[in-house]
Design an enzyme around this catalytic site. Structure first.
Site, PDB file in Angstrom:
ATOM      1  N   CYS A  46     -18.489  -2.164  -9.238  1.00  0.00           N
ATOM      2  CA  CYS A  46     -18.450  -3.624  -9.349  1.00  0.00           C
ATOM      3  C   CYS A  46     -18.246  -4.071 -10.790  1.00  0.00           C
ATOM      4  O   CYS A  46     -18.148  -5.255 -11.073  1.00  0.00           O
ATOM      5  CB  CYS A  46     -19.717  -4.234  -8.775  1.00  0.00           C
ATOM      6  SG  CYS A  46     -21.086  -4.261  -9.920  1.00  0.00           S
ATOM      7  N   LYS A  67     -21.475  -1.972   0.714  1.00  0.00           N
ATOM      8  CA  LYS A  67     -20.701  -2.313  -0.492  1.00  0.00           C
ATOM      9  C   LYS A  67     -21.529  -2.141  -1.764  1.00  0.00           C
ATOM     10  O   LYS A  67     -20.979  -2.034  -2.857  1.00  0.00           O
ATOM     11  CB  LYS A  67     -20.138  -3.729  -0.400  1.00  0.00           C
ATOM     12  CG  LYS A  67     -21.118  -4.860  -0.502  1.00  0.00           C
ATOM     13  CD  LYS A  67     -20.417  -6.197  -0.293  1.00  0.00           C
ATOM     14  CE  LYS A  67     -21.367  -7.375  -0.352  1.00  0.00           C
ATOM     15  NZ  LYS A  67     -21.892  -7.668  -1.685  1.00  0.00           N
ATOM     16  N   ASP A  68     -22.869  -2.089  -1.638  1.00  0.00           N
ATOM     17  CA  ASP A  68     -23.739  -1.889  -2.803  1.00  0.00           C
ATOM     18  C   ASP A  68     -24.021  -0.413  -3.090  1.00  0.00           C
ATOM     19  O   ASP A  68     -24.708  -0.103  -4.061  1.00  0.00           O
ATOM     20  CB  ASP A  68     -25.088  -2.598  -2.590  1.00  0.00           C
ATOM     21  CG  ASP A  68     -24.957  -4.111  -2.591  1.00  0.00           C
ATOM     22  OD1 ASP A  68     -23.953  -4.616  -3.132  1.00  0.00           O
ATOM     23  OD2 ASP A  68     -25.845  -4.785  -2.048  1.00  0.00           O
ATOM     24  N   ARG A  86     -35.540  -3.535   0.118  1.00  0.00           N
ATOM     25  CA  ARG A  86     -35.737  -4.648  -0.798  1.00  0.00           C
ATOM     26  C   ARG A  86     -36.414  -5.775  -0.029  1.00  0.00           C
ATOM     27  O   ARG A  86     -36.443  -5.771   1.203  1.00  0.00           O
ATOM     28  CB  ARG A  86     -34.389  -5.123  -1.344  1.00  0.00           C
ATOM     29  CG  ARG A  86     -33.704  -4.117  -2.252  1.00  0.00           C
ATOM     30  CD  ARG A  86     -32.232  -4.483  -2.444  1.00  0.00           C
ATOM     31  NE  ARG A  86     -32.081  -5.796  -3.044  1.00  0.00           N
ATOM     32  CZ  ARG A  86     -30.994  -6.557  -2.887  1.00  0.00           C
ATOM     33  NH1 ARG A  86     -29.992  -6.155  -2.133  1.00  0.00           N
ATOM     34  NH2 ARG A  86     -30.920  -7.736  -3.482  1.00  0.00           N
ATOM     35  N   ARG A 117     -29.122 -19.186  -3.944  1.00  0.00           N
ATOM     36  CA  ARG A 117     -27.755 -19.620  -4.248  1.00  0.00           C
ATOM     37  C   ARG A 117     -27.424 -20.916  -3.505  1.00  0.00           C
ATOM     38  O   ARG A 117     -26.806 -21.826  -4.054  1.00  0.00           O
ATOM     39  CB  ARG A 117     -26.748 -18.527  -3.881  1.00  0.00           C
ATOM     40  CG  ARG A 117     -26.892 -17.255  -4.698  1.00  0.00           C
ATOM     41  CD  ARG A 117     -25.802 -16.250  -4.367  1.00  0.00           C
ATOM     42  NE  ARG A 117     -26.145 -14.924  -4.869  1.00  0.00           N
ATOM     43  CZ  ARG A 117     -25.283 -13.930  -4.986  1.00  0.00           C
ATOM     44  NH1 ARG A 117     -24.019 -14.109  -4.653  1.00  0.00           N
ATOM     45  NH2 ARG A 117     -25.666 -12.754  -5.435  1.00  0.00           N
ATOM     46  N   ASN A 130     -30.809 -14.311  -4.735  1.00  0.00           N
ATOM     47  CA  ASN A 130     -30.634 -14.040  -3.306  1.00  0.00           C
ATOM     48  C   ASN A 130     -29.866 -15.193  -2.648  1.00  0.00           C
ATOM     49  O   ASN A 130     -29.645 -16.247  -3.252  1.00  0.00           O
ATOM     50  CB  ASN A 130     -31.984 -13.774  -2.626  1.00  0.00           C
ATOM     51  CG  ASN A 130     -32.914 -14.975  -2.677  1.00  0.00           C
ATOM     52  OD1 ASN A 130     -32.507 -16.099  -2.441  1.00  0.00           O
ATOM     53  ND2 ASN A 130     -34.175 -14.731  -2.992  1.00  0.00           N
ATOM     54  N   VAL A 131     -29.470 -14.975  -1.409  1.00  0.00           N
ATOM     55  CA  VAL A 131     -28.605 -15.935  -0.712  1.00  0.00           C
ATOM     56  C   VAL A 131     -29.237 -17.322  -0.653  1.00  0.00           C
ATOM     57  O   VAL A 131     -28.576 -18.333  -0.904  1.00  0.00           O
ATOM     58  CB  VAL A 131     -28.291 -15.415   0.714  1.00  0.00           C
ATOM     59  CG1 VAL A 131     -27.535 -16.457   1.507  1.00  0.00           C
ATOM     60  CG2 VAL A 131     -27.467 -14.126   0.642  1.00  0.00           C
ATOM     61  N   SER A 174     -19.158 -12.211  -8.434  1.00  0.00           N
ATOM     62  CA  SER A 174     -18.179 -11.137  -8.226  1.00  0.00           C
ATOM     63  C   SER A 174     -16.910 -11.324  -9.054  1.00  0.00           C
ATOM     64  O   SER A 174     -16.225 -12.350  -8.940  1.00  0.00           O
ATOM     65  CB  SER A 174     -17.820 -11.076  -6.734  1.00  0.00           C
ATOM     66  OG  SER A 174     -16.632 -10.362  -6.523  1.00  0.00           O
ATOM     67  N   LEU A 175     -16.574 -10.311  -9.853  1.00  0.00           N
ATOM     68  CA  LEU A 175     -15.324 -10.339 -10.615  1.00  0.00           C
ATOM     69  C   LEU A 175     -14.122 -10.261  -9.676  1.00  0.00           C
ATOM     70  O   LEU A 175     -13.059 -10.818  -9.960  1.00  0.00           O
ATOM     71  CB  LEU A 175     -15.291  -9.183 -11.612  1.00  0.00           C
ATOM     72  CG  LEU A 175     -16.341  -9.210 -12.730  1.00  0.00           C
ATOM     73  CD1 LEU A 175     -16.246  -7.950 -13.571  1.00  0.00           C
ATOM     74  CD2 LEU A 175     -16.192 -10.450 -13.600  1.00  0.00           C
ATOM     75  N   ARG A 176     -14.285  -9.552  -8.567  1.00  0.00           N
ATOM     76  CA  ARG A 176     -13.215  -9.458  -7.557  1.00  0.00           C
ATOM     77  C   ARG A 176     -12.886 -10.837  -6.992  1.00  0.00           C
ATOM     78  O   ARG A 176     -11.711 -11.224  -6.888  1.00  0.00           O
ATOM     79  CB  ARG A 176     -13.682  -8.528  -6.420  1.00  0.00           C
ATOM     80  CG  ARG A 176     -12.775  -8.541  -5.184  1.00  0.00           C
ATOM     81  CD  ARG A 176     -13.414  -7.768  -4.037  1.00  0.00           C
ATOM     82  NE  ARG A 176     -14.677  -8.360  -3.611  1.00  0.00           N
ATOM     83  CZ  ARG A 176     -14.785  -9.410  -2.781  1.00  0.00           C
ATOM     84  NH1 ARG A 176     -13.694  -9.978  -2.286  1.00  0.00           N
ATOM     85  NH2 ARG A 176     -15.968  -9.875  -2.423  1.00  0.00           N
ATOM     86  N   ARG A 177     -13.928 -11.578  -6.645  1.00  0.00           N
ATOM     87  CA  ARG A 177     -13.706 -12.929  -6.120  1.00  0.00           C
ATOM     88  C   ARG A 177     -13.124 -13.843  -7.191  1.00  0.00           C
ATOM     89  O   ARG A 177     -12.208 -14.623  -6.924  1.00  0.00           O
ATOM     90  CB  ARG A 177     -15.019 -13.504  -5.575  1.00  0.00           C
ATOM     91  CG  ARG A 177     -15.469 -12.846  -4.274  1.00  0.00           C
ATOM     92  CD  ARG A 177     -16.842 -13.319  -3.861  1.00  0.00           C
ATOM     93  NE  ARG A 177     -17.255 -12.690  -2.602  1.00  0.00           N
ATOM     94  CZ  ARG A 177     -18.522 -12.437  -2.273  1.00  0.00           C
ATOM     95  NH1 ARG A 177     -19.503 -12.749  -3.120  1.00  0.00           N
ATOM     96  NH2 ARG A 177     -18.814 -11.873  -1.113  1.00  0.00           N
ATOM     97  N   SER A 182     -35.679  -9.134  -0.205  1.00  0.00           N
ATOM     98  CA  SER A 182     -34.901 -10.347   0.035  1.00  0.00           C
ATOM     99  C   SER A 182     -34.734 -10.560   1.538  1.00  0.00           C
ATOM    100  O   SER A 182     -34.850  -9.620   2.339  1.00  0.00           O
ATOM    101  CB  SER A 182     -33.519 -10.242  -0.624  1.00  0.00           C
ATOM    102  OG  SER A 182     -32.694  -9.328   0.086  1.00  0.00           O
ATOM    103  N   ARG A 228     -26.089 -15.640  -9.679  1.00  0.00           N
ATOM    104  CA  ARG A 228     -26.905 -14.527  -9.217  1.00  0.00           C
ATOM    105  C   ARG A 228     -28.061 -15.046  -8.371  1.00  0.00           C
ATOM    106  O   ARG A 228     -28.260 -16.237  -8.248  1.00  0.00           O
ATOM    107  CB  ARG A 228     -27.459 -13.744 -10.424  1.00  0.00           C
ATOM    108  CG  ARG A 228     -26.407 -12.991 -11.230  1.00  0.00           C
ATOM    109  CD  ARG A 228     -25.939 -11.699 -10.582  1.00  0.00           C
ATOM    110  NE  ARG A 228     -27.031 -10.896 -10.074  1.00  0.00           N
ATOM    111  CZ  ARG A 228     -27.832 -10.130 -10.808  1.00  0.00           C
ATOM    112  NH1 ARG A 228     -27.646 -10.060 -12.116  1.00  0.00           N
ATOM    113  NH2 ARG A 228     -28.792  -9.411 -10.265  1.00  0.00           N
TER     114      ARG A 228
END
Length: 308
Positions: free
Chosen positions: A240, A80-81, A9, A152, A148-149, A126-129, A11, A146
């Site tokens: 996810c 994790k992805d 990718r 954000r 890229n870092v 993230s729903l987990r977070r 990014s 959403r």
């Protein structure tokens, strides 16, 4: 073979990861390594939460298709992805040494999590977070974030959020600690990380010569930890699209495993912490997942899907 092509990718973080692996391969084998950039659906569809548009596989599909078309030999992913199952002809060839797996809070105004005012606006996709943040602080307003870092962080600097949550691994790899005023690192008892967070997974075509070249990338400790985590996720059949945290931490001869799942609003959760011997790691992710299933995990995850 004197040349390897990495599908990546575009990014900043994805390029860092691919360049990092490329350098190891160049040093180890004195081989030419080329990066071929691709844009994935996960990079383009930024208006909806991942859980609503198909999950993290959106970040890997185009890269996988490029390998199956023989346009590239391998791809470097945040592990994790990476979904638990691979298309025919592709394999998880190696898991490289893990960076710290904790989550972190970034803020321009607030030094730590407890300093956040009531009703603070927190950005995370993230729903987990979200679930775990609300478990700690039900008063917070969690807003989907959403991009890229770098984008954000720009939104944080613009004042759209009081804080945003990112993986500490990405912050370290890109040197982003200088970009914001405050970074608070959550302990794993506060926020249990995502499965394989901080680890890189190298996916490749199923070719003996290429697999042999990639062996040098494997880290035994990371492989043990992420095997437990990925087994847990695969047994629960959870991606996810549902809030699940699972982290295995190997220290000397013991492994500490923390796991959590539940509803995005934190109204119902299942949580556990186990200590096992290093030699008992094989199959333990499945054992722990079955314990959660016996406590109603499948029903809870189905309910969670209905809330997305």
């Amino acid at each position: 073979m004197n040349q390897l092509i990495i599908a990546t990718r575009k990014s900043a973080l994805a390029l860092w990861q691919s360049e990092y692996i490329a350098q190891i391969l160049k040093n180890e084998h004195n081989i030419e390594v080329i990066l071929e950039g691709f844009k994935t659906k996960g990079d383009v569809l930024l208006d909806s939460p991942l859980a609503k548009i198909g999950g993290k596989g959106l970040f890997t599909k185009e890269l996988e298709e490029s390998m199956l078309r023989n346009e590239a030999h391998l791809a470097v992913h945040s592990l994790k992805d990476v979904p638990s199952f691979f298309p025919k002809g592709l394999v998880l060839a190696a898991v490289s040494k893990r960076e710290k797996s904790n989550d972190a809070m970034l803020s321009q105004k607030y030094q730590d999590f407890s300093s956040l005012p009531k009703g603070a606006k927190i950005g995370t996709t993230s729903l987990r977070r979200k679930m775990q943040l609300l478990l700690l602080r039900p008063d917070l307003e969690i807003i989907s974030l959403r991009g890229n870092v770098n984008s954000r962080i720009e939104k944080l600097k613009n004042g759209d959020f009081d804080a945003i949550i990112l993986a500490i691994a990405g912050i370290k790899r890109l040197g982003l600690d200088k970009e914001v005023n405050f970074i608070y690192e959550f302990s794993k008892d506060e926020l249990i990380p995502a499965a394989s967070q901080g680890a890189l997974g190298i996916e490749s075509i199923e070719d003996v010569k290429i697999l042999d070249l990639l062996k040098c990338l494997n880290d035994e400790n990371t492989l043990i930890e992420t095997t437990i985590e990925r087994e847990f996720i695969a047994t629960l059949e959870g991606g996810c699209q549902v809030p699940i945290g699972i982290n295995a931490e190997l220290k000397e001869d013991t492994i500490c495993i923390r796991a959590i799942l539940g509803l995005p609003d934190a109204s119902q959760i299942l949580k556990d912490k186990k200590i096992i011997k290093k030699n008992d790691f094989k199959g333990f992710g499945k054992i722990l997942a079955r314990e959660f299933i016996n406590k109603g995990a499948k029903e809870l995850l189905k309910k969670a899907e209905g809330m997305i």
